[in-house]
Design a protein around this motif. Structure first.
Motif, mmCIF file in Angstrom:
data_model
loop_
_atom_site.group_PDB
_atom_site.id
_atom_site.type_symbol
_atom_site.label_atom_id
_atom_site.label_comp_id
_atom_site.label_asym_id
_atom_site.label_seq_id
_atom_site.Cartn_x
_atom_site.Cartn_y
_atom_site.Cartn_z
ATOM 1 N N LEU A 177 52.072 57.926 65.990
ATOM 2 C CA LEU A 177 52.089 58.903 64.901
ATOM 3 C C LEU A 177 51.110 58.519 63.798
ATOM 4 O O LEU A 177 50.386 59.385 63.261
ATOM 5 C CB LEU A 177 53.506 59.013 64.336
ATOM 6 N N ILE A 178 51.052 57.242 63.460
ATOM 7 C CA ILE A 178 50.114 56.785 62.425
ATOM 8 C C ILE A 178 48.675 57.054 62.857
ATOM 9 O O ILE A 178 47.855 57.546 62.069
ATOM 10 C CB ILE A 178 50.336 55.284 62.148
ATOM 11 N N VAL A 179 48.352 56.742 64.108
ATOM 12 C CA VAL A 179 46.987 56.953 64.592
ATOM 13 C C VAL A 179 46.645 58.441 64.589
ATOM 14 O O VAL A 179 45.533 58.839 64.202
ATOM 15 C CB VAL A 179 46.831 56.353 66.007
ATOM 16 N N ILE A 180 47.597 59.295 64.992
ATOM 17 C CA ILE A 180 47.334 60.736 65.031
ATOM 18 C C ILE A 180 47.074 61.279 63.630
ATOM 19 O O ILE A 180 46.112 62.028 63.398
ATOM 20 C CB ILE A 180 48.510 61.478 65.697
ATOM 21 N N VAL A 181 47.934 60.909 62.671
ATOM 22 C CA VAL A 181 47.767 61.401 61.301
ATOM 23 C C VAL A 181 46.443 60.919 60.703
ATOM 24 O O VAL A 181 45.671 61.703 60.122
ATOM 25 C CB VAL A 181 48.961 60.966 60.431
ATOM 26 N N LEU A 182 46.163 59.629 60.851
ATOM 27 C CA LEU A 182 44.904 59.104 60.310
ATOM 28 C C LEU A 182 43.705 59.719 61.016
ATOM 29 O O LEU A 182 42.673 60.001 60.375
ATOM 30 C CB LEU A 182 44.883 57.582 60.463
ATOM 31 N N PHE A 183 43.808 59.938 62.310
ATOM 32 C CA PHE A 183 42.712 60.543 63.064
ATOM 33 C C PHE A 183 42.382 61.936 62.536
ATOM 34 O O PHE A 183 41.210 62.280 62.340
ATOM 35 C CB PHE A 183 43.089 60.595 64.549
ATOM 36 N N VAL A 184 43.424 62.747 62.281
ATOM 37 C CA VAL A 184 43.189 64.096 61.767
ATOM 38 C C VAL A 184 42.546 64.039 60.385
ATOM 39 O O VAL A 184 41.593 64.779 60.088
ATOM 40 C CB VAL A 184 44.517 64.884 61.737
ATOM 41 N N TYR A 185 43.038 63.156 59.516
ATOM 42 C CA TYR A 185 42.461 63.048 58.176
ATOM 43 C C TYR A 185 41.015 62.543 58.237
ATOM 44 O O TYR A 185 40.133 63.054 57.529
ATOM 45 C CB TYR A 185 43.305 62.118 57.311
ATOM 46 N N PHE A 186 40.770 61.539 59.038
ATOM 47 C CA PHE A 186 39.412 61.009 59.164
ATOM 48 C C PHE A 186 38.460 62.069 59.708
ATOM 49 O O PHE A 186 37.324 62.206 59.225
ATOM 50 C CB PHE A 186 39.398 59.782 60.079
ATOM 51 N N LEU A 187 38.915 62.804 60.713
ATOM 52 C CA LEU A 187 38.056 63.825 61.312
ATOM 53 C C LEU A 187 37.786 64.949 60.328
ATOM 54 O O LEU A 187 36.666 65.469 60.254
ATOM 55 C CB LEU A 187 38.708 64.363 62.583
ATOM 56 N N GLY A 188 38.810 65.362 59.552
ATOM 57 C CA GLY A 188 38.599 66.427 58.575
ATOM 58 C C GLY A 188 37.709 66.023 57.422
ATOM 59 O O GLY A 188 36.902 66.820 56.939
ATOM 60 N N ASP A 189 37.813 64.773 56.959
ATOM 61 C CA ASP A 189 37.033 64.296 55.812
ATOM 62 C C ASP A 189 35.836 63.455 56.220
ATOM 63 O O ASP A 189 35.302 62.709 55.390
ATOM 64 C CB ASP A 189 37.930 63.458 54.885
ATOM 65 N N PHE A 190 35.409 63.573 57.480
ATOM 66 C CA PHE A 190 34.325 62.693 57.932
ATOM 67 C C PHE A 190 33.032 62.893 57.136
ATOM 68 O O PHE A 190 32.373 61.897 56.794
ATOM 69 C CB PHE A 190 34.068 62.905 59.423
ATOM 70 N N PRO A 191 32.607 64.130 56.834
ATOM 71 C CA PRO A 191 31.389 64.260 56.011
ATOM 72 C C PRO A 191 31.520 63.581 54.648
ATOM 73 O O PRO A 191 30.573 62.941 54.168
ATOM 74 C CB PRO A 191 31.227 65.778 55.858
ATOM 75 N N ARG A 192 32.698 63.695 54.010
ATOM 76 C CA ARG A 192 32.899 63.030 52.727
ATOM 77 C C ARG A 192 32.902 61.511 52.887
ATOM 78 O O ARG A 192 32.355 60.786 52.053
ATOM 79 C CB ARG A 192 34.224 63.489 52.117
ATOM 80 N N ILE A 193 33.517 61.017 53.963
ATOM 81 C CA ILE A 193 33.508 59.571 54.222
ATOM 82 C C ILE A 193 32.083 59.093 54.449
ATOM 83 O O ILE A 193 31.676 58.028 53.959
ATOM 84 C CB ILE A 193 34.396 59.255 55.438
ATOM 85 N N ARG A 194 31.320 59.877 55.177
ATOM 86 C CA ARG A 194 29.931 59.514 55.448
ATOM 87 C C ARG A 194 29.119 59.457 54.153
ATOM 88 O O ARG A 194 28.354 58.501 53.929
ATOM 89 C CB ARG A 194 29.318 60.532 56.417
ATOM 90 N N ARG A 195 29.282 60.468 53.280
ATOM 91 C CA ARG A 195 28.555 60.452 52.006
ATOM 92 C C ARG A 195 29.002 59.295 51.128
ATOM 93 O O ARG A 195 28.170 58.651 50.460
ATOM 94 C CB ARG A 195 28.759 61.776 51.278
ATOM 95 N N GLY A 196 30.306 59.017 51.101
ATOM 96 C CA GLY A 196 30.781 57.879 50.323
ATOM 97 C C GLY A 196 30.225 56.563 50.824
ATOM 98 O O GLY A 196 29.897 55.673 50.028
ATOM 99 N N LEU A 197 30.112 56.429 52.129
ATOM 100 C CA LEU A 197 29.520 55.214 52.702
ATOM 101 C C LEU A 197 28.055 55.087 52.303
ATOM 102 O O LEU A 197 27.574 53.990 51.987
ATOM 103 C CB LEU A 197 29.666 55.245 54.223
ATOM 104 N N HIS A 198 27.353 56.207 52.274
ATOM 105 C CA HIS A 198 25.947 56.164 51.885
ATOM 106 C C HIS A 198 25.782 55.875 50.393
ATOM 107 O O HIS A 198 24.837 55.192 49.992
ATOM 108 C CB HIS A 198 25.274 57.499 52.228
ATOM 109 N N ARG A 199 26.694 56.378 49.558
ATOM 110 C CA ARG A 199 26.607 56.115 48.122
ATOM 111 C C ARG A 199 26.877 54.652 47.789
ATOM 112 O O ARG A 199 26.500 54.179 46.713
ATOM 113 C CB ARG A 199 27.611 56.996 47.368
ATOM 114 N N ALA A 200 27.539 53.941 48.685
ATOM 115 C CA ALA A 200 27.834 52.532 48.435
ATOM 116 C C ALA A 200 26.625 51.630 48.643
ATOM 117 O O ALA A 200 26.707 50.425 48.377
ATOM 118 C CB ALA A 200 28.983 52.068 49.335
ATOM 119 N N VAL A 201 25.514 52.202 49.086
ATOM 120 C CA VAL A 201 24.296 51.428 49.353
ATOM 121 C C VAL A 201 23.303 51.683 48.221
ATOM 122 O O VAL A 201 23.228 52.804 47.697
ATOM 123 C CB VAL A 201 23.690 51.849 50.715
ATOM 124 N N PRO A 202 22.560 50.654 47.790
ATOM 125 C CA PRO A 202 21.550 50.880 46.737
ATOM 126 C C PRO A 202 20.584 52.001 47.098
ATOM 127 O O PRO A 202 20.264 52.212 48.280
ATOM 128 C CB PRO A 202 20.829 49.524 46.647
#
Length: 399
Positions: free
Chosen positions: A214-239
């Motif tokens: 259940l934890i993996v399913i819930v996190l998977f859905v959230y990660f998949l839905g917010d993947f573009p935002r996660i990707r941009r946040g990862l890029h903003r963390a770099v100089p």
């Protein structure tokens, strides 16, 4: 001093100038009044509509002994705390990493639906429901037969071992020395049944599996839905100076992981389906149980198919020597077809990892994270190889 109106902290220059005038009219001591008035005058001067709080000041002198000492002590403390947190939260971090791994792997499917003018929320919903529906339908169909066949397999293991011993002189000699049949019989009739018949132990196992799933399913859905935002946040963390290069490398890593996950899932389904058809046609006992084992083990590169083939061949030998040999040949041929036909065509040349690095990655991943580590070892190894090739090697060549 009198209470100042508008003390809401908006930092406007007009209010600061009014505060300075009020300070001059108040009866505060001259020294304190002059110091505060001077500071407020400077604050009013640096405040502007564009920068109401003023421009950031110069950073601290990094060469100061105090700054160096504090930075060193803080670095040691943070590192020790991070290591302790990783050790304590190891199991949860594995689940988070697995969910993120699946989200990265299925992101190409969401992007494919998005290119066909489907909103992202709808694309994520379609992919998630498809995956969950397939998984749930598989469990609904397979669990009853799986339980029945597993129970029969455990109860019939002693008979299979006895028949194999009677027809094989080499195995009889081996059993006389090491008591193989007695040990396996005790394990099958005693240890395994005792483990699964224990109500508390079985309940704990089921609860842990269900909660982790259940934890993996819930996190998977959230990660998949917010993947573009996660990707941009990862890029903003770099100089900013390194950001374009980092974007190219990270996107290439995501592409490798995505191609690997989708490809390995397709290959696993093909392996399970073909082995089920083969064993059902030859009358091998427990074909569904063995086919599920083949499907699960096939996601582990190099090792998985070989182990599954050995187990299925040993079970097939209980039917007849010819059936066992034919099953062994089938898995050998399938291994060749998968390595040289299916994997290159389905996964493609996206994940390019040498054989030596694949084996080393599998060993390290298995030791560190068990089965999950072995599954993610190849794409992680591909990512490390890409970073080393694009970042480390050019710097070494330039020195």
């Amino acid at each position: 001093m009198a209470e100042r109106p508008g003390g809401n902290g908006d930092g406007s220059g007009a209010e600061l100038r009014e505060n300075v005038q009020e300070d001059l009219r108040d009866g505060a001591p001259d020294a304190a009044r002059d110091v505060v008035a001077e500071a407020e005058a400077r604050a009013a001067a640096i405040s502007s509509p564009a920068l109401p709080l003023g421009e950031p000041g110069r950073p601290l002198n990094r060469r100061s002994p105090f700054v160096i000492g504090m930075a060193g002590a803080a670095g040691v403390a943070v590192t020790a705390l991070a290591v302790e947190l990783v050790i304590v939260a190891r199991d949860v971090l594995v689940l988070i990493g697995l969910a993120l791994f699946l989200a990265i792997g299925l992101e190409p499917a969401v992007a494919w639906l998005g290119r066909r003018h489907l909103p992202r929320w709808a694309a994520v919903t379609v992919v998630a429901l498809t995956l969950l529906g397939a998984f749930g339908g598989f469990l609904a169909v397979a669990i009853p037969q799986l339980v029945t066949q597993a129970t029969l397999f455990v109860t019939q293991v002693p008979g299979y071992l006895q028949d194999f011993q009677n027809g094989n002189a080499w195995f009889r000699d081996l059993d006389a020395r090491f008591h193989v049949v007695e040990g396996l019989t005790q394990l099958a009739t005693g240890g395994a049944l005792e483990l699964f018949n224990g109500l508390l132990g079985a309940s704990a196992i089921v609860f842990n599996v269900l909660s982790s799933t259940l934890i993996v399913i819930v996190l998977f859905v959230y990660f998949l839905g917010d993947f573009p935002r996660i990707r941009r946040g990862l890029h903003r963390a770099v100089p900013n100076s390194r950001r374009p290069r980092f974007i190219l490398i990270s996107d290439e890593v995501f592409a490798k992981v995505g191609a690997y996950v989708l490809g390995i899932m397709v290959c696993a389904v093909i392996a399970g389906t073909s082995s089920l058809m083969w064993m059902a046609a030859l009358g091998v006992p427990f074909p569904l149980l063995l086919a599920i084992m083949v499907t699960l083990l096939d996601v582990i590169p190099v090792i998985g198919t070989s182990v599954a083939g050995i187990v299925c061949s040993l079970v097939a030998f209980t039917v007849s020597p010819g059936t066992g040999i034919a099953t062994a040949v089938f898995f050998l041929v399938y291994r060749v077809v998968e390595d040289y036909v299916l994997v290159p065509r389905i996964v493609g040349r996206v994940v390019e990892v040498p054989a030596l690095l694949t084996i080393v990655s599998l060993l390290l991943g298995g030791v560190l994270l068990g089965v999950i580590g072995a599954v993610v070892a190849v794409p992680v190894g591909a990512a490390v190889l890409l970073i080393a090739k694009e970042v480390v090697v050019p710097r070494l060549d330039a020195t």
